[in-house]
Design an enzyme around this catalytic site. Structure first.
Site, short mmCIF file in Angstrom:
data_model
loop_
_atom_site.label_atom_id
_atom_site.label_comp_id
_atom_site.label_asym_id
_atom_site.label_seq_id
_atom_site.Cartn_x
_atom_site.Cartn_y
_atom_site.Cartn_z
N GLY A 44 20.41 -20.63 -21.56
CA GLY A 44 21.38 -19.86 -22.32
C GLY A 44 21.56 -20.40 -23.74
O GLY A 44 21.70 -19.62 -24.69
N HIS A 48 20.51 -20.94 -14.08
CA HIS A 48 21.18 -21.94 -13.23
C HIS A 48 22.62 -21.58 -12.86
O HIS A 48 23.26 -22.28 -12.09
CB HIS A 48 21.09 -23.35 -13.83
CG HIS A 48 21.94 -23.62 -15.02
ND1 HIS A 48 23.12 -24.32 -14.94
CD2 HIS A 48 21.79 -23.32 -16.32
CE1 HIS A 48 23.64 -24.43 -16.15
NE2 HIS A 48 22.85 -23.83 -17.00
N CYS A 88 29.85 -28.81 -20.82
CA CYS A 88 29.14 -29.44 -21.94
C CYS A 88 30.07 -30.34 -22.74
O CYS A 88 29.62 -31.24 -23.41
CB CYS A 88 28.54 -28.37 -22.85
SG CYS A 88 27.73 -27.06 -21.95
C1 LIG Z 1 28.90 -18.70 -21.52
C2 LIG Z 1 27.77 -19.68 -21.57
N1 LIG Z 1 26.84 -19.55 -22.51
C3 LIG Z 1 25.80 -20.39 -22.59
C4 LIG Z 1 25.66 -21.45 -21.71
C5 LIG Z 1 24.51 -22.37 -21.85
O1 LIG Z 1 23.50 -22.09 -20.92
P1 LIG Z 1 22.42 -23.21 -20.54
O2 LIG Z 1 23.16 -24.27 -19.77
O3 LIG Z 1 21.41 -22.47 -19.71
O4 LIG Z 1 21.84 -23.72 -21.81
C6 LIG Z 1 26.63 -21.63 -20.71
C7 LIG Z 1 26.55 -22.78 -19.79
O5 LIG Z 1 27.53 -23.48 -19.55
C8 LIG Z 1 27.73 -20.72 -20.63
O6 LIG Z 1 28.67 -20.84 -19.70
#
Ligand SMILES: Cc1ncc(COP(=O)(O)O)c(C=O)c1O
Length: 382
Positions: free
Chosen positions: A71, A201, A324
């Site tokens: 993402g 994931h 994160c």
């Molecule tokens: C709304 C949203 N966007 C983007 C991401 C990022 O995705 P990825 O972990 O696959 O990089 C996340 C992951 O926490 C998310 O919840």
């Protein structure tokens, strides 16, 4: 003590069917999809079939799907890639204050390159109004990016209405649908979006693979260089096991989104009913326009770190917001945007997020443990 995992918005466990598909792909389909011999062609077939399934899950055309590392990369490519390509038409971007950092930090980067970004505020329920987007639009706006479901409080944004509003404007429309995928039927045509992000994931698929939907006519500047893969929009040898696992994970939910929604609505209602036997709590976010997979709760008078640590000791695994940023323990930018930095609700919010293996029994057990923990902590601080 049985571990209770309630952090599916951070990531989900790999489904056993996905694991076995990936295992086959790892051992048997090791050919490079760009090689023209039989083994290469076998791998190419896996990539092509996965693209078809993922396109179908979004109501899109195969050619409009770009595989990415997840993402975060899809958001970066959507935002930076289109901004760089379309800057001759204007340098203004609109987003919201509650986006994932993959969107916010891409916008911050563009600001260093001379772009102007409007970060739309939200109300106390975490909703970005369509009117707010309308008012922020200028002749210079080239991109609007608003997430479909917020990853911390679960609020659902009026993406279709925003898409309709933008039909007559030059601005491209991107939505991060990472937290909507698998639980809401998605159709890029009905939503009127030009770009849409998903990742595997969060749907019981593997980490490190995601996709960006990009409407065919939309041009973007690639962020990687060095090969013809993904029609040069995202070069690099494909993550074949990831792509195979992604396809399998999508097949597990495709056509089942509304059934899943109904099941999780019931489970969440039970969770909230049990939870409200605890004094002094606030459930954050919009009551109606909210994901059935996320429940964000403030236990007033407690502190996030203390609650997280004690729940962890009691075998309850949850988050205080986006995974994160959780390690850093900075207060959530989403709750700050909804309530302000020093509000009691911001300082004591915990996110519970639900997943496939959850049952009514799990809802009852988790709320029992939470109640014990909160009451113990409150007594200690008396
Ligand atoms: C709304 C949203 N966007 C983007 C991401 C990022 O995705 P990825 O972990 O696959 O990089 C996340 C992951 O926490 C998310 O919840």
């Amino acid at each position: 003590m049985e571990a209770l995992y309630f952090d599916h918005a951070a990531t989900t466990p790999l489904h056993p069917d996905v694991a076995s598909t990936m295992s086959n792909a790892l051992t048997e389909a090791f050919g490079n999809p760009s090689s023209i011999h039989q083994l290469g062609r076998l791998s190419r077939k896996i990539v092509d079939e996965a693209r078809t399934v993922i396109a179908k899950s979004l109501g899109a055309n195969d050619k409009d799907i770009i595989f990415t590392s997840g993402g975060t990369e899809a958001d970066n490519l959507a935002i930076i890639g289109t901004a760089l390509k379309h800057q001759d038409k204007g340098k203004h971007i609109i987003t919201s204050a509650i986006e994932h950092h993959a969107v916010l930090d891409s916008c911050h980067y563009l600001e260093t390159l001379g772009f102007t970004v409007t970060y739309l505020p939200v109300d106390e329920t975490g909703v970005v109004g369509v009117e707010a987007v309308k008012e922020a639009l200028t002749d210079e706006t080239i991109l609007v990016s608003v997430m479909m479901v917020n990853n911390e409080v679960g609020t659902i944004q009026p993406i279709k209405a925003m898409g309709e509003l933008l039909e007559d404007h030059q601005a491209l429309f991107h939505t991060d649908a990472v937290q909507a995928y698998g639980i809401m039927p998605l159709d890029v045509e009905a939503l009127h979006v030009d770009l849409l992000t998903v990742t595997a994931h969060k749907i019981n698929g593997p980490k490190g693979i995601g996709a960006l939907y990009k409407r065919r006519e939309v041009k973007l500047q690639p962020l990687f260089f060095g090969g013809d893969q993904e029609r040069k929009r995202r070069p690099g040898t494909e993550n074949l096991p990831g792509i195979a696992g992604f396809k399998q994970a999508v097949e597990l939910f495709l056509g089942e989104e509304l059934n899943r929604q109904a099941r999780f609505k019931q489970l969440k209602a039970l969770f909230e009913q049990e939870l409200t036997t605890i004094d002094n709590i606030v459930i954050n976010g919009d009551e109606k326009k909210v994901s059935p997979l996320i429940c964000n709760v403030s236990f007033l008078g407690t502190r996030i770190e203390q609650v997280l640590m004690n729940l962890d000791l009691d075998g309850v695994f949850v988050s205080s917001g986006s995974a994160c940023t959780a390690g850093a323990m900075t207060s959530s930018h989403v709750l700050k945007a909804m309530y302000g930095e020093q509000d009691e609700r911001t300082l004591s919010a915990i996110r519970f997020s639900f997943g496939l293996h959850h049952t009514e029994q799990a809802m009852i057990e988790v709320t029992k443990r939470v109640k014990q923990t909160i009451e113990r902590l409150r007594k200690l601080s008396e």
